[in-house]
Motif scaffolding. Structure first.
Motif, mmCIF file in Angstrom:
data_model
loop_
_atom_site.group_PDB
_atom_site.id
_atom_site.type_symbol
_atom_site.label_atom_id
_atom_site.label_comp_id
_atom_site.label_asym_id
_atom_site.label_seq_id
_atom_site.Cartn_x
_atom_site.Cartn_y
_atom_site.Cartn_z
ATOM 1 N N TYR A 176 0.834 -1.207 0.000
ATOM 2 C CA TYR A 176 0.000 0.000 0.000
ATOM 3 C C TYR A 176 0.867 1.254 0.000
ATOM 4 O O TYR A 176 0.669 2.170 -0.826
ATOM 5 C CB TYR A 176 -0.916 -0.009 1.228
ATOM 6 N N TRP A 177 1.836 1.310 0.904
ATOM 7 C CA TRP A 177 2.669 2.497 0.988
ATOM 8 C C TRP A 177 3.584 2.640 -0.216
ATOM 9 O O TRP A 177 3.896 3.769 -0.649
ATOM 10 C CB TRP A 177 3.477 2.481 2.281
ATOM 11 N N MET A 178 4.024 1.517 -0.786
ATOM 12 C CA MET A 178 4.839 1.594 -1.999
ATOM 13 C C MET A 178 4.026 2.130 -3.164
ATOM 14 O O MET A 178 4.484 2.984 -3.931
ATOM 15 C CB MET A 178 5.417 0.222 -2.330
ATOM 16 N N SER A 179 2.808 1.635 -3.337
ATOM 17 C CA SER A 179 1.947 2.119 -4.422
ATOM 18 C C SER A 179 1.655 3.606 -4.250
ATOM 19 O O SER A 179 1.746 4.385 -5.215
ATOM 20 C CB SER A 179 0.628 1.333 -4.442
ATOM 21 N N VAL A 219 -4.296 3.613 -9.140
ATOM 22 C CA VAL A 219 -5.092 4.756 -8.680
ATOM 23 C C VAL A 219 -6.492 4.306 -8.296
ATOM 24 O O VAL A 219 -7.032 4.708 -7.251
ATOM 25 C CB VAL A 219 -5.156 5.836 -9.776
ATOM 26 N N LEU A 220 -7.096 3.460 -9.123
ATOM 27 C CA LEU A 220 -8.444 2.976 -8.839
ATOM 28 C C LEU A 220 -8.479 2.136 -7.571
ATOM 29 O O LEU A 220 -9.384 2.274 -6.736
ATOM 30 C CB LEU A 220 -8.959 2.162 -10.031
ATOM 31 N N GLN A 232 -8.936 -3.944 -0.688
ATOM 32 C CA GLN A 232 -7.932 -4.712 0.046
ATOM 33 C C GLN A 232 -7.671 -6.027 -0.680
ATOM 34 O O GLN A 232 -8.532 -6.904 -0.719
ATOM 35 C CB GLN A 232 -8.395 -4.966 1.484
ATOM 36 N N ILE A 233 -6.490 -6.134 -1.257
ATOM 37 C CA ILE A 233 -6.112 -7.308 -2.029
ATOM 38 C C ILE A 233 -5.222 -8.196 -1.178
ATOM 39 O O ILE A 233 -4.244 -7.714 -0.580
ATOM 40 C CB ILE A 233 -5.367 -6.904 -3.321
#
Length: 336
Positions: free
Chosen positions: A183-186, A260-261, A268-269
């Motif tokens: 999450y933080w990397m994206s 982005v989407l 949550q993947i």
């Protein structure tokens, strides 16, 4: 989960039991199978002239681990309840194995990206882009070491062990671990892309408007006409940034839009899905662009000094070509 048996996964069973929810294990099998097919597709689509970097080795190792996970899930689903070397295996171990893999994948993002960045930085100063046998062997050992270390950390971490024990009695629910690292990397990469685009958007728009389609050596190409460099060295980070943005987004824009989407909707993947080969190649291209930009003073217009990206042709950014004929005026042609 039943991998191949007609009892749970066959179309006849789904038709007769349409009112019942799809078996969780069967759904897990289909998800892992789809991920493996996607891994194979991406590995088959990548350029063949790439040298073997650390990220290349890790991508193949990830595809192999995914395959092992699918095989183990299939065996546990088919036999359901069996004993091997005095250890009893049941359908519960499908969930346990998936959780262990999820925790392992979830903590791999930072170390893998750090090692890949260091690898690209060191390769930037090498005289040749081809990996030696000793370097390939070092990559192989590094990949084995990082998998072993992370597995040992996951199995030995008290918090993770407690989480696994908490859900041990749950036979029909298998909670999925969602990685905060991804999450933080994206989010970080999207913010960097946004800032880079805002800083250089006039040049980016000019480059996009200058794109032309031509035929060169019996191939259809895209090229950017712009004034020639005065020397063989890339002169400034300001001149390089818009070309890096155009080349990166030109290849990975659908993936950027998907990120982005996903972030905007708060999807949550599970970690065993989110860590995949396309994601790693996306991060790999971003790291190469970052290394190029931070070391623009070291970049020479020579093929031998340019690390090769499996998907992005970074020569579009700063390698002038004078081989196209029938050009209206003398300009440098940047070929993609």
């Amino acid at each position: 989960m039943t991998a191949l048996s007609s009892e749970n996964c066959s179309f006849q069973h789904l038709l007769h039991q349409s009112k019942q929810p799809l078996d969780v294990n069967c759904l897990l099998f289909l998800i892992i199978l789809g991920k493996i097919l996607l891994n194979i597709l991406i590995l088959g689509m990548k350029r063949k002239d790439t040298y073997w970097s650390f990220m290349e080795y890790f991508c193949f190792s990830l595809a192999f681990v995914d395959l092992l996970l699918l095989v183990n899930i299939s065996i546990l689903s088919y036999f359901r309840d069996f004993v091997v070397l005095g250890i009893r295996f049941t359908k519960y171990h499908i969930c346990l194995l998936t959780q262990i893999i999820s925790f392992t994948y979830g903590v791999l993002h930072y170390p893998v990206c750090l090692l890949a960045c260091i690898d690209h930085y060191l390769n930037l100063s090498r005289a040749t882009k081809h990996s030696s046998k000793w370097q390939k062997f070092f990559y192989f050992l590094t990949v084995i070491l990082i998998w072993t270390s992370v597995f040992a950390y996951v199995l030995g971490e008290p918090a993770i062990s407690q989480s696994l024990k908490t859900h041990r009695a749950s036979m029909y629910q298998c909670p999925s671990y969602v990685s905060t690292q991804s999450y933080w990397m994206s989010l970080s990469m999207l913010m960097v892309l946004l800032v880079a685009f805002l800083i250089s958007w006039p040049e980016v728009v000019a480059l996009v408007q200058a794109i032309r389609i031509a035929s060169y050596m019996n191939k259809t190409i895209l090229y950017f006409p712009f004034p020639s460099h005065s020397g063989s060295r890339v002169r400034s980070k300001e001149a390089l940034l818009p070309r890096l943005v155009v080349c990166f987004l030109g290849t990975w824009f659908p993936f950027v839009a998907l990120q982005v989407l996903t972030l905007s909707l708060g999807v949550q993947i599970p970690a065993y899905v989110e860590m995949n080969v396309p994601w790693l190649y996306f991060v790999n291209s971003f790291l190469i662009a970052a290394v190029y930009w931070f070391n623009s003073q070291k970049l020479y217009i020579r093929d031998s000094t340019l690390p090769v990206d499996p998907f992005v042709n970074w020569k579009c950014c700063f390698v002038p070509m004078h081989r196209l004929k029938q050009v209206e005026r003398p300009v440098s042609i940047i070929i993609c």
